[in-house]
Design a protein around this motif. Sequence first.
Motif, PDB file in Angstrom:
ATOM      1  N   LEU A  32       0.723  -1.216  -0.095  1.00 18.08           N
ATOM      2  CA  LEU A  32       0.057  -0.133  -0.169  1.00 18.08           C
ATOM      3  C   LEU A  32       0.961   1.334  -0.009  1.00 18.08           C
ATOM      4  O   LEU A  32       0.341   2.245  -0.729  1.00 18.08           O
ATOM      5  N   ARG A  33       1.885   1.228   0.772  1.00 19.09           N
ATOM      6  CA  ARG A  33       2.762   2.418   0.794  1.00 19.09           C
ATOM      7  C   ARG A  33       3.527   2.620  -0.356  1.00 19.09           C
ATOM      8  O   ARG A  33       3.525   3.951  -0.941  1.00 19.09           O
ATOM      9  N   MET A  34       4.145   1.661  -1.106  1.00 16.99           N
ATOM     10  CA  MET A  34       4.811   1.865  -2.438  1.00 16.99           C
ATOM     11  C   MET A  34       4.285   1.697  -3.642  1.00 16.99           C
ATOM     12  O   MET A  34       4.794   1.450  -4.572  1.00 16.99           O
ATOM     13  N   ASN A  35       3.009   1.245  -3.563  1.00 16.08           N
ATOM     14  CA  ASN A  35       2.164   0.942  -4.918  1.00 16.08           C
ATOM     15  C   ASN A  35       2.839  -0.184  -5.371  1.00 16.08           C
ATOM     16  O   ASN A  35       3.205  -0.270  -6.658  1.00 16.08           O
ATOM     17  N   TYR A  82      -1.006   8.061  -6.065  1.00 13.04           N
ATOM     18  CA  TYR A  82      -0.270   7.011  -6.148  1.00 13.04           C
ATOM     19  C   TYR A  82       0.405   7.359  -7.674  1.00 13.04           C
ATOM     20  O   TYR A  82      -0.193   7.723  -8.554  1.00 13.04           O
ATOM     21  N   ALA A  83       1.702   6.691  -7.955  1.00 16.68           N
ATOM     22  CA  ALA A  83       2.394   6.725  -8.963  1.00 16.68           C
ATOM     23  C   ALA A  83       3.211   5.489  -9.104  1.00 16.68           C
ATOM     24  O   ALA A  83       3.357   4.475  -8.078  1.00 16.68           O
ATOM     25  N   ARG A 143       5.659   2.928  -8.032  1.00 17.67           N
ATOM     26  CA  ARG A 143       6.386   2.612  -6.713  1.00 17.67           C
ATOM     27  C   ARG A 143       6.423   3.754  -5.893  1.00 17.67           C
ATOM     28  O   ARG A 143       7.447   4.057  -4.944  1.00 17.67           O
ATOM     29  N   HIS A 144       5.343   4.497  -5.846  1.00 15.18           N
ATOM     30  CA  HIS A 144       5.253   5.628  -4.796  1.00 15.18           C
ATOM     31  C   HIS A 144       3.872   6.031  -4.537  1.00 15.18           C
ATOM     32  O   HIS A 144       2.946   5.491  -5.309  1.00 15.18           O
ATOM     33  N   SER A 145       3.621   6.431  -3.116  1.00 19.82           N
ATOM     34  CA  SER A 145       2.456   7.125  -2.716  1.00 19.82           C
ATOM     35  C   SER A 145       2.754   8.556  -2.203  1.00 19.82           C
ATOM     36  O   SER A 145       3.869   8.839  -1.721  1.00 19.82           O
ATOM     37  N   SER A 146       1.829   9.219  -2.177  1.00 18.49           N
ATOM     38  CA  SER A 146       2.252  10.527  -1.408  1.00 18.49           C
ATOM     39  C   SER A 146       1.821  10.785   0.020  1.00 18.49           C
ATOM     40  O   SER A 146       1.391  11.788   0.267  1.00 18.49           O
ATOM     41  N   ALA A 147       1.056   9.627   0.168  1.00 23.76           N
ATOM     42  CA  ALA A 147       0.555   9.664   1.631  1.00 23.76           C
ATOM     43  C   ALA A 147       1.462   9.965   2.822  1.00 23.76           C
ATOM     44  O   ALA A 147       2.668   9.742   2.533  1.00 23.76           O
ATOM     45  N   SER A 148       1.149  10.747   3.817  1.00 23.98           N
ATOM     46  CA  SER A 148       2.000  11.274   4.813  1.00 23.98           C
ATOM     47  C   SER A 148       3.035   9.988   5.513  1.00 23.98           C
ATOM     48  O   SER A 148       2.436   9.051   5.524  1.00 23.98           O
TER      49      SER A 148
END
Length: 323
Positions: free
Chosen positions: A140-143, A177-178, A180-185
């Motif tokens: 969930l964190r890193m997509n 989401y992008a 291997r990325h998420s912008s969540a705090s």
Amino acid sequence: MSFPNLLELHPHLVEGIRGRLTANQPLSTVTWFRTGGPAQLMFQPADEDDLSLFLKKLPKDVPVLPVGLGSNLLIRDGGLEGVVIRLSAKGFGAIEEIGNGRIRAGAAVPDKRLAEAAAKAGLGGFAFYTGIPGGLGGALRMNAGAHGTETCQRMVELTAYDRGGSRHVLTNADMGYAYRHSSASGDLIFTSAVFEGVPQDEAAIRREMADVVEHREKAQPIREKTGGSTFKNPAGTSAWKEIDAAGCRGLTVGGAQMSEMHCNFMINTGEASGHDLELLGETVRARVLANSGIRLEWEIKRLGQFGAQEKIEPFLGQEGEAA
């Protein structure tokens, strides 16, 4: 190396807590690389209420880091200051069908277990998780994704707790989401999520899962002490191709090696230190930069303090010139 005992410095932390608290827990026992120094304090909460209470009691100046199955994590030899929170399978490992093609799963559920549950429920779209060696919290964190599908295509909403112990529900759109990325705090600790699939025949799903497993066994060093893909794929090419072209297949530093089987996989051949592994990775980045001008980005998360007399510069300190 060991840190001051947080339980002795803050004895009130144990009051009312039902989970497990361990001072100076060696993190080499929980990461797939089997390297790294200790966590100053490890907390394994009994459930969400236990997690919330602990976060509310913990002094705000103490760093907190959630750690899942440790599959894509490189802990430096000096260890991690503050609290490592590791969600247990007992408290955060439930999976349930909730109707309308949806499944709710705890963040401690291994990715491949969610794929299995979805197959039994006749829900397609989850077979890719069979080949991802991690847990849902990290996915969930890193997509996390593989074989053309990413977590963002299946996740509907998730539950998380912030540094102060407050509960939040985030939608897919909230995650930013992008690749291997998420912008969540970064201070959010994910505890569960709702996923949505599409109706599909179970036999067809299991054929897809078998194909994923076969590909992984043939192409990846799954029986080694590794962290999975070391670097993200650059735009227009693959990390392994650039690593191979730079002559880094099989490259070793101490007990660390770029796999001969899949050269975007870094492995601990036996007695590698965290320093060996990170130095190998930065050596590879420097050689790829010199060979092709491409700046590989780490996919593996590197955390903690360097050991005594240790220091590693990105690209070996030669970002602007050939290594």
